[in-house]
Design a protein around this motif. Structure first.
Motif, short mmCIF file in Angstrom:
data_model
loop_
_atom_site.label_atom_id
_atom_site.label_comp_id
_atom_site.label_asym_id
_atom_site.label_seq_id
_atom_site.Cartn_x
_atom_site.Cartn_y
_atom_site.Cartn_z
N ALA A 7 -3.03 1.43 -5.34
CA ALA A 7 -1.62 1.02 -5.27
C ALA A 7 -1.47 -0.23 -4.41
CB ALA A 7 -0.79 2.16 -4.69
N MET A 8 -2.18 -0.28 -3.30
CA MET A 8 -2.12 -1.46 -2.44
C MET A 8 -2.69 -2.68 -3.17
SD MET A 8 -3.63 -1.86 1.42
CE MET A 8 -3.35 -3.37 2.37
N LEU A 9 -3.80 -2.47 -3.89
CA LEU A 9 -4.40 -3.56 -4.66
C LEU A 9 -3.44 -4.03 -5.75
CD1 LEU A 9 -6.86 -5.35 -5.27
CD2 LEU A 9 -7.73 -3.51 -6.74
N GLY A 10 -2.77 -3.05 -6.42
CA GLY A 10 -1.79 -3.41 -7.45
C GLY A 10 -0.63 -4.19 -6.88
N ALA A 11 -0.19 -3.82 -5.68
CA ALA A 11 0.90 -4.56 -5.03
C ALA A 11 0.48 -5.99 -4.72
CB ALA A 11 1.32 -3.84 -3.76
N ILE A 12 -0.76 -6.17 -4.24
CA ILE A 12 -1.25 -7.50 -3.92
C ILE A 12 -1.34 -8.35 -5.18
CG2 ILE A 12 -3.26 -8.79 -3.08
CD1 ILE A 12 -3.75 -6.47 -1.14
N VAL A 13 -1.88 -7.76 -6.26
CA VAL A 13 -2.00 -8.49 -7.52
C VAL A 13 -0.62 -8.90 -8.03
CG1 VAL A 13 -2.68 -8.26 -9.95
CG2 VAL A 13 -4.17 -7.40 -8.14
N LEU B 131 1.05 0.53 1.90
CA LEU B 131 0.02 1.37 2.51
C LEU B 131 0.67 2.46 3.39
CD1 LEU B 131 -3.01 1.87 3.09
CD2 LEU B 131 -2.79 0.28 5.01
N ALA B 132 1.64 2.05 4.21
CA ALA B 132 2.26 3.00 5.14
C ALA B 132 3.15 4.01 4.42
CB ALA B 132 3.08 2.24 6.17
N SER B 133 3.73 3.66 3.27
CA SER B 133 4.66 4.55 2.58
C SER B 133 4.00 5.84 2.11
CB SER B 133 5.29 3.82 1.39
OG SER B 133 4.30 3.51 0.41
N PHE B 134 2.68 5.81 1.92
CA PHE B 134 1.99 7.00 1.44
C PHE B 134 1.86 8.08 2.51
CE2 PHE B 134 0.72 4.03 -1.84
CZ PHE B 134 0.75 4.83 -2.98
N GLU B 135 2.19 7.74 3.75
CA GLU B 135 2.18 8.77 4.80
C GLU B 135 3.18 9.88 4.49
OE1 GLU B 135 2.96 9.34 9.61
OE2 GLU B 135 2.94 7.34 8.72
N SER B 136 4.20 9.56 3.71
CA SER B 136 5.23 10.55 3.40
C SER B 136 4.73 11.65 2.47
CB SER B 136 6.44 9.85 2.76
OG SER B 136 6.06 9.21 1.55
N VAL B 137 3.61 11.41 1.76
CA VAL B 137 3.14 12.42 0.79
C VAL B 137 1.68 12.82 0.99
CG1 VAL B 137 4.78 11.76 -1.01
CG2 VAL B 137 2.56 10.58 -0.87
N LEU B 138 1.02 12.28 1.99
CA LEU B 138 -0.41 12.58 2.14
C LEU B 138 -0.68 14.06 2.45
CD1 LEU B 138 -1.87 9.49 4.06
CD2 LEU B 138 -2.26 10.17 1.69
N LEU B 139 0.30 14.76 3.02
CA LEU B 139 0.11 16.17 3.35
C LEU B 139 0.48 17.10 2.20
CD1 LEU B 139 1.47 16.29 7.02
CD2 LEU B 139 -0.90 16.17 6.26
N LEU B 140 1.07 16.56 1.13
CA LEU B 140 1.49 17.43 0.02
C LEU B 140 0.34 18.10 -0.72
CD1 LEU B 140 4.55 15.59 -1.56
CD2 LEU B 140 4.52 17.67 -0.21
N PRO B 141 -0.79 17.41 -1.00
CA PRO B 141 -1.90 18.12 -1.65
C PRO B 141 -2.37 19.35 -0.86
CG PRO B 141 -2.26 15.77 -1.78
CD PRO B 141 -1.08 15.96 -0.88
#
Length: 580
Positions: free
Chosen positions: A257-263, A287-297
């Motif tokens: 996702a970060m690579l896609g954003a850069i591209v 990159l930081a926005s994924f902190e909101s869902v990293l604990l969901l799995p």
């Protein structure tokens, strides 16, 4: 979903603390996202200003960064404090609820349940539920609150970047957890089942260590425990492997996702449609926005185990509710204690294919003393358990009552049955409390004078006079400060305080030395004077006190009569009762 909703209802008493914890956790995530994004912009801007040789206002962004760092630190500390306190409050709520449920189970449910299973429910299942708020509910609520806010700010800069980020968040927060939950849902029940079996087998190994050593069967039992342990560890390995795989996949999605954003941003910067410093800001923002869902799995991995644990506990709760609904069918009645008789009619009981009792019939009349004699396995204990309502009646009927009123035993409420029938078992439990507290378990309203009289009649007075604190003397866990004979006489004192219509004695003098046996015998005589007595015994000294003796063999009544009559008519009976 029903169990999930019922768990939410358990959270209701502490919802304020949980909502505060959710707010602080969300604030921590947003502060961290903002801190990383602004830091990226600030560093890139300072570098660009240095290259261009121009001045810029760095006080405002530096102050904002420091403010967000303070907010993140303070909110993280507050979140840890509040959420863990809320978790402990929820855990106490669950434990109290569980103990209240067990206390309301009737005697049949408790007696017919394996103790290891109940212990497993109390320990494994309750401990599993303490993860519900902190590891499951909190990550879900934080994601629901923080993701819309993050997406709004990101879309204000670039909608395409926001779409890429949102797609990655959906993969990590929804798709991956759903796949993991479906995969682990089947294994969660097996994991708990294996845990319960392993606990039961280890408990059996420890309690039966003497017998296993005698019969040299310890190796086979340990091998059985090893096999269960290996299966259980395999289930744990599968769950931990799934968690490790989800962490790896989550990290891959974040990087992509970060690579896609850069591209997406690079052509915009090259064409001048976006300021170059925003490349660093948006990249770190993604990159930081994924902190909101990293604990969901991890939350969805834990969810099947928690829901299965909740299902088992709620099953007990539903059973209690059903019993409460049927309580109106139970009879609360009063009998004349001086005229209460117990009648057994054609009682039969089976364990699988084994007949423990076959067509057993007799009457225990008011004020009558009846003994049950028989070899080990003849059905004596089964009969007593049926009489006291500990086991369900399979065939026949048991009635309790006087000349004017009689009711089937199973139709009476627990309180009514307990007020008329007292059980003096071989192993009498002494609670970790004072002597007066233990005596008042039998008669909560007993006065000091009544307790002292019961102690005297139970032949406890010489021991009691040596106690410095008297009735306030603590007896220790399991009554470790009293002897076996004293424990038996404390039980007799309780019976005297309760003044039952029927006293059931299970080998009351078994395992006692001659002096203790005689003392207990004298104490029993005090109780027997005012109650109908049904006793399991082979002691001739007690048998001679009985009005009637019932001789059981292989679950059938061989003969009945007085001890003298049976001794003169049956040599086998003499051999059975003179082993002392």
């Amino acid at each position: 979903m029903t169990n999930f909703i019922r768990l939410l209802k358990l959270c209701r008493p502490h919802y304020k603390a949980m909502l505060l914890g959710t707010f602080l956790a969300t604030l921590t995530v947003l502060a961290n996202v903002g801190l990383l994004a602004i830091s990226g912009w600030f560093l890139a801007s300072m570098a660009a200003a240095g290259i261009a040789g121009v001045q810029m206002n760095y006080f405002t962004p530096a102050g904002t960064i420091r403010f967000l760092a303070i907010v993140r630190t303070a909110s993280r500390y507050g979140e840890r404090l509040v959420t863990h306190n809320a978790t402990f409050l929820l855990l106490s709520e669950i434990r109290v609820n569980m103990f209240a449920t067990l206390s309301k189970l009737n005697n049949v449910d408790l007696a017919m349940s394996r103790s290891a299973d109940l212990v497993n429910r109390l320990q494994n299942d309750v401990d599993a539920l303490d993860k519900f708020y902190l590891n499951i509910l909190l990550p879900m609520l934080v994601a629901l609150l923080s993701i819309p806010i993050i997406m709004v700010f990101m879309a204000a800069y670039n909608a395409n970047v926001a779409l890429i980020c949102f797609t990655g968040i959906l993969l990590i927060g929804v798709v991956l957890p759903a796949l993991l939950s479906a995969k682990l849902n089947k294994n969660s029940h097996k994991e708990t089942q294996l845990s319960a079996q392993l606990r039961a087998e280890l408990s059996d190994t420890l309690t039966g260590l003497r017998e296993l050593s005698i019969y040299q069967a310890g190796g086979d039992q340990i091998s059985k425990c090893d096999d269960l342990n290996e299966q259980y560890n395999q289930q744990l390995y599968s769950r931990h492997k799934a968690l490790a795989n989800s962490d790896g996949l989550s990290l891959l999605v974040v990087q992509l996702a970060m690579l896609g954003a850069i591209v997406t941003i690079v052509p915009l910067v090259y064409s001048g449609a976006m300021v170059n410093v925003e490349l660093a800001m948006l990249s770190l923002f993604v990159l930081a926005s994924f902190e909101s869902v990293l604990l969901l799995p991890n939350a969805f991995i834990e969810l099947p185990n928690v829901l299965k644990a909740a299902e088992r506990l709620f099953t007990l709760q539903d059973k209690v509710s059903a019993q409460s609904n049927n309580h109106s069918a139970l009879i609360d009645t009063q009998f004349d204690k001086n005229n209460t008789a117990l009648t057994l009619n054609n009682i039969s009981y089976k364990y699988d294919e084994h007949n423990a009792l076959t067509d057993v019939s007799f009457m225990l009349k008011a004020q009558q003393k009846v003994a049950i004699v028989g070899r080990s396995g003849s059905g004596k204990t089964t009969l007593v358990n049926l009489l006291t309502g500990l086991w369900p009646l399979q065939q026949g009927s048991i009635t309790l009552g006087d000349q004017n009123n009689s009711q089937e035993l199973h139709s009476l409420s627990n309180d009514t049955r307990a007020s008329f029938i007292n059980i003096l078992a071989q192993q009498h439990h002494i609670f970790d409390g004072t002597l007066s507290e233990n005596l008042r378990y039998a008669a909560p309203s007993a006065t000091k004078e009544e307790m002292l009289e019961a102690i005297k009649l139970a032949q406890l007075e010489p021991w009691f006079n040596d106690l410095q604190k008297g009735l306030k003397t603590r007896l220790g866990i399991g009554g470790r400060s009293v002897s076996q004979g004293q424990s038996r006489r404390i039980a007799i004192a309780q019976a005297l305080l309760q003044n039952p219509a029927i006293l059931v004695l299970d080998e009351p003098t078994e395992g006692l030395d001659n002096q203790s046996k005689q003392t207990v015998m004298n104490a029993i005589m005090q109780v027997m004077g005012n109650a109908s007595v049904l006793t399991i015994t082979h002691d001739p000294a007690l048998l001679t006190q009985m009005n009637n003796v019932i001789w059981l063999e292989d679950g059938k009544v061989v003969a009945q009569g007085s001890h003298k009559e049976l001794s003169s008519a049956y040599p086998d009976y003499v051999a059975l009762t003179t082993r002392f």
